[in-house]
Design a protein around this motif. Structure first.
Motif, PDB file in Angstrom:
ATOM      1  N   GLY A  46       0.839  -1.190   0.000  1.00  0.00           N
ATOM      2  CA  GLY A  46       0.000   0.000   0.000  1.00  0.00           C
ATOM      3  C   GLY A  46       0.874   1.241   0.000  1.00  0.00           C
ATOM      4  N   ILE A  47       0.227   2.384   0.084  1.00  0.00           N
ATOM      5  CA  ILE A  47       0.941   3.660   0.126  1.00  0.00           C
ATOM      6  C   ILE A  47       0.718   4.260   1.506  1.00  0.00           C
ATOM      7  CG2 ILE A  47       1.076   5.975  -0.853  1.00  0.00           C
ATOM      8  CD1 ILE A  47      -0.056   4.770  -3.468  1.00  0.00           C
ATOM      9  N   PRO A  48       1.784   4.501   2.289  1.00  0.00           N
ATOM     10  CA  PRO A  48       1.588   5.085   3.622  1.00  0.00           C
ATOM     11  C   PRO A  48       0.796   6.393   3.546  1.00  0.00           C
ATOM     12  CG  PRO A  48       3.844   4.345   3.347  1.00  0.00           C
ATOM     13  CD  PRO A  48       3.186   4.241   2.001  1.00  0.00           C
ATOM     14  N   GLY A  49      -0.158   6.569   4.471  1.00  0.00           N
ATOM     15  CA  GLY A  49      -1.006   7.751   4.475  1.00  0.00           C
ATOM     16  C   GLY A  49      -2.211   7.631   3.572  1.00  0.00           C
ATOM     17  N   SER A  50      -2.392   6.456   2.975  1.00  0.00           N
ATOM     18  CA  SER A  50      -3.533   6.270   2.087  1.00  0.00           C
ATOM     19  C   SER A  50      -4.549   5.327   2.717  1.00  0.00           C
ATOM     20  CB  SER A  50      -3.083   5.702   0.733  1.00  0.00           C
ATOM     21  OG  SER A  50      -2.695   4.353   0.857  1.00  0.00           O
ATOM     22  N   LEU A  51      -5.697   5.305   2.113  1.00  0.00           N
ATOM     23  CA  LEU A  51      -6.759   4.377   2.461  1.00  0.00           C
ATOM     24  C   LEU A  51      -6.810   3.362   1.332  1.00  0.00           C
ATOM     25  CD1 LEU A  51      -9.251   3.907   4.371  1.00  0.00           C
ATOM     26  CD2 LEU A  51     -10.540   5.221   2.698  1.00  0.00           C
ATOM     27  N   ASP A  52      -6.774   2.088   1.651  1.00  0.00           N
ATOM     28  CA  ASP A  52      -6.732   1.039   0.630  1.00  0.00           C
ATOM     29  C   ASP A  52      -8.022   0.234   0.623  1.00  0.00           C
ATOM     30  OD1 ASP A  52      -4.115   1.860   0.554  1.00  0.00           O
ATOM     31  OD2 ASP A  52      -3.280   0.017   1.375  1.00  0.00           O
ATOM     32  N   GLY A  53      -8.483  -0.091  -0.567  1.00  0.00           N
ATOM     33  CA  GLY A  53      -9.562  -1.050  -0.766  1.00  0.00           C
ATOM     34  C   GLY A  53      -9.040  -2.092  -1.734  1.00  0.00           C
ATOM     35  N   LYS A  54      -9.148  -3.367  -1.373  1.00  0.00           N
ATOM     36  CA  LYS A  54      -8.573  -4.429  -2.205  1.00  0.00           C
ATOM     37  C   LYS A  54      -9.630  -5.448  -2.607  1.00  0.00           C
ATOM     38  CE  LYS A  54      -4.089  -4.062   0.070  1.00  0.00           C
ATOM     39  NZ  LYS A  54      -3.021  -4.754   0.776  1.00  0.00           N
ATOM     40  N   ALA A  55      -9.448  -6.008  -3.809  1.00  0.00           N
ATOM     41  CA  ALA A  55     -10.315  -7.068  -4.314  1.00  0.00           C
ATOM     42  C   ALA A  55      -9.429  -8.225  -4.758  1.00  0.00           C
ATOM     43  CB  ALA A  55     -11.149  -6.566  -5.487  1.00  0.00           C
ATOM     44  N   ASP A  56      -9.785  -9.440  -4.338  1.00  0.00           N
ATOM     45  CA  ASP A  56      -9.010 -10.644  -4.666  1.00  0.00           C
ATOM     46  C   ASP A  56      -9.817 -11.580  -5.559  1.00  0.00           C
ATOM     47  OD1 ASP A  56      -6.929  -9.900  -2.858  1.00  0.00           O
ATOM     48  OD2 ASP A  56      -8.118 -10.690  -1.202  1.00  0.00           O
ATOM     49  N   SER A  57      -9.147 -12.179  -6.549  1.00  0.00           N
ATOM     50  CA  SER A  57      -9.737 -13.194  -7.424  1.00  0.00           C
ATOM     51  C   SER A  57      -8.749 -14.338  -7.556  1.00  0.00           C
ATOM     52  CB  SER A  57     -10.014 -12.630  -8.823  1.00  0.00           C
ATOM     53  OG  SER A  57     -10.862 -11.517  -8.790  1.00  0.00           O
ATOM     54  N   TRP A  58      -9.207 -15.594  -7.415  1.00  0.00           N
ATOM     55  CA  TRP A  58      -8.343 -16.750  -7.589  1.00  0.00           C
ATOM     56  C   TRP A  58      -9.177 -17.997  -7.862  1.00  0.00           C
ATOM     57  CZ3 TRP A  58      -9.783 -14.869  -2.907  1.00  0.00           C
ATOM     58  CH2 TRP A  58     -10.193 -15.763  -1.929  1.00  0.00           C
ATOM     59  N   CYS A  59      -8.523 -19.038  -8.380  1.00  0.00           N
ATOM     60  CA  CYS A  59      -9.193 -20.303  -8.697  1.00  0.00           C
ATOM     61  C   CYS A  59      -8.360 -21.458  -8.164  1.00  0.00           C
ATOM     62  CB  CYS A  59      -9.379 -20.454 -10.202  1.00  0.00           C
ATOM     63  SG  CYS A  59     -10.444 -19.185 -10.929  1.00  0.00           S
ATOM     64  N   ASP A  60      -8.998 -22.632  -8.034  1.00  0.00           N
ATOM     65  CA  ASP A  60      -8.285 -23.798  -7.500  1.00  0.00           C
ATOM     66  C   ASP A  60      -7.581 -24.619  -8.581  1.00  0.00           C
ATOM     67  OD1 ASP A  60     -10.428 -25.090  -8.687  1.00  0.00           O
ATOM     68  OD2 ASP A  60     -11.130 -26.070  -6.864  1.00  0.00           O
ATOM     69  N   ALA A  61      -7.702 -24.215  -9.844  1.00  0.00           N
ATOM     70  CA  ALA A  61      -7.007 -24.872 -10.950  1.00  0.00           C
ATOM     71  C   ALA A  61      -6.672 -23.791 -11.984  1.00  0.00           C
ATOM     72  CB  ALA A  61      -7.889 -25.950 -11.570  1.00  0.00           C
ATOM     73  N   PRO A  62      -5.641 -24.020 -12.802  1.00  0.00           N
ATOM     74  CA  PRO A  62      -5.269 -22.995 -13.787  1.00  0.00           C
ATOM     75  C   PRO A  62      -6.374 -22.736 -14.810  1.00  0.00           C
ATOM     76  CG  PRO A  62      -3.528 -24.638 -13.543  1.00  0.00           C
ATOM     77  CD  PRO A  62      -4.729 -25.161 -12.802  1.00  0.00           C
ATOM     78  N   ILE A  63      -6.601 -21.457 -15.092  1.00  0.00           N
ATOM     79  CA  ILE A  63      -7.530 -21.051 -16.149  1.00  0.00           C
ATOM     80  C   ILE A  63      -6.822 -19.984 -16.989  1.00  0.00           C
ATOM     81  CG2 ILE A  63      -9.580 -21.614 -14.776  1.00  0.00           C
ATOM     82  CD1 ILE A  63     -10.071 -18.621 -14.391  1.00  0.00           C
ATOM     83  N   PRO A  64      -7.323 -19.706 -18.205  1.00  0.00           N
ATOM     84  CA  PRO A  64      -6.636 -18.762 -19.083  1.00  0.00           C
ATOM     85  C   PRO A  64      -6.609 -17.317 -18.593  1.00  0.00           C
ATOM     86  CG  PRO A  64      -8.151 -20.127 -20.347  1.00  0.00           C
ATOM     87  CD  PRO A  64      -8.392 -20.428 -18.906  1.00  0.00           C
ATOM     88  N   TYR A  65      -7.630 -16.899 -17.816  1.00  0.00           N
ATOM     89  CA  TYR A  65      -7.681 -15.500 -17.410  1.00  0.00           C
ATOM     90  C   TYR A  65      -8.390 -15.337 -16.073  1.00  0.00           C
ATOM     91  CZ  TYR A  65      -8.615 -10.472 -17.496  1.00  0.00           C
ATOM     92  OH  TYR A  65      -8.673  -9.146 -17.189  1.00  0.00           O
TER      93      TYR A  65
END
Length: 195
Positions: free
Chosen positions: A96-115
């Motif tokens: 993150g950037i010190p002094g900032s407010l962060d909002g994060k979004a995570d995406s993942w899969c349990d097997a490889p996919i193209p995108y």
């Protein structure tokens, strides 16, 4: 005398609870929602921002039928993906950037996919008007099954305010899997943050 002492204890407890909100937004948001301390207009505005979207946060891809008949669905023929919008929080550095407010979004899969794609949007509550977009993070994407995290940054203010993170998640299935692609949004619970 007794009444003054009780008021002093109540004020000390209130200040301690306020310090917990600043120090740990995730825990404070959960406890604030449980005790009903988030004002009703803020809750209504967050619900309006989410809309009527009731998308699953764990989309799955499975093998499609062939012209010769249906394919037997085995556990190895199902790919499960995950989507999550994290609590907005004051950045401590790291990614993150010190002094900032962060909002994060995570995406993942349990097997490889193209995108796999993840992008975060950060919304701030404006009294009487609802939640407004204050930051759009860059798209973090690629192939495989690793976790991709999109991050939106805003200036962290000294005055406490309510925030939510919205995540936009995109997945493209390998050939022979259905559906061919999925795009969904997630939204974090409401959290009050100050720096």
């Amino acid at each position: 005398m007794f009444r003054r002492r009780m008021l002093g204890i109540g004020l000390a407890a209130l200040l301690a609870a306020s310090a917990a909100t600043v120090a740990s937004p995730a825990g404070a948001a959960g406890s604030a929602m449980a005790t009903g301390t988030i004002p009703q207009p803020v809750l209504a505005a967050a619900q309006a921002l989410a809309g009527q979207q009731a998308a699953a946060t764990t989309p799955t891809f499975s093998r499609t039928s062939t012209a010769r008949g249906p394919v037997t669905a085995a556990a190895t023929d199902v790919i499960t993906c995950n989507a999550r919008a994290q609590y907005p929080h004051a950045s401590t550095g790291g990614n993150g950037i010190p002094g900032s407010l962060d909002g994060k979004a995570d995406s993942w899969c349990d097997a490889p996919i193209p995108y796999i794609g993840a992008q975060a949007e950060l919304y701030q509550y404006v009294p009487g008007s609802g939640f407004f977009l204050v930051s759009v993070g860059g798209l973090n994407s690629g192939p495989g099954n690793k976790k991709y995290t999109g991050v939106a940054f805003a200036i962290c203010q000294a005055v406490p305010n309510y925030y939510v993170t919205k995540g936009i998640h995109t997945y493209t299935a390998p050939g022979g899997y259905y559906p061919p692609s999925v795009t969904l949004t997630t939204q974090s619970p409401i959290v009050q943050v100050a720096c």
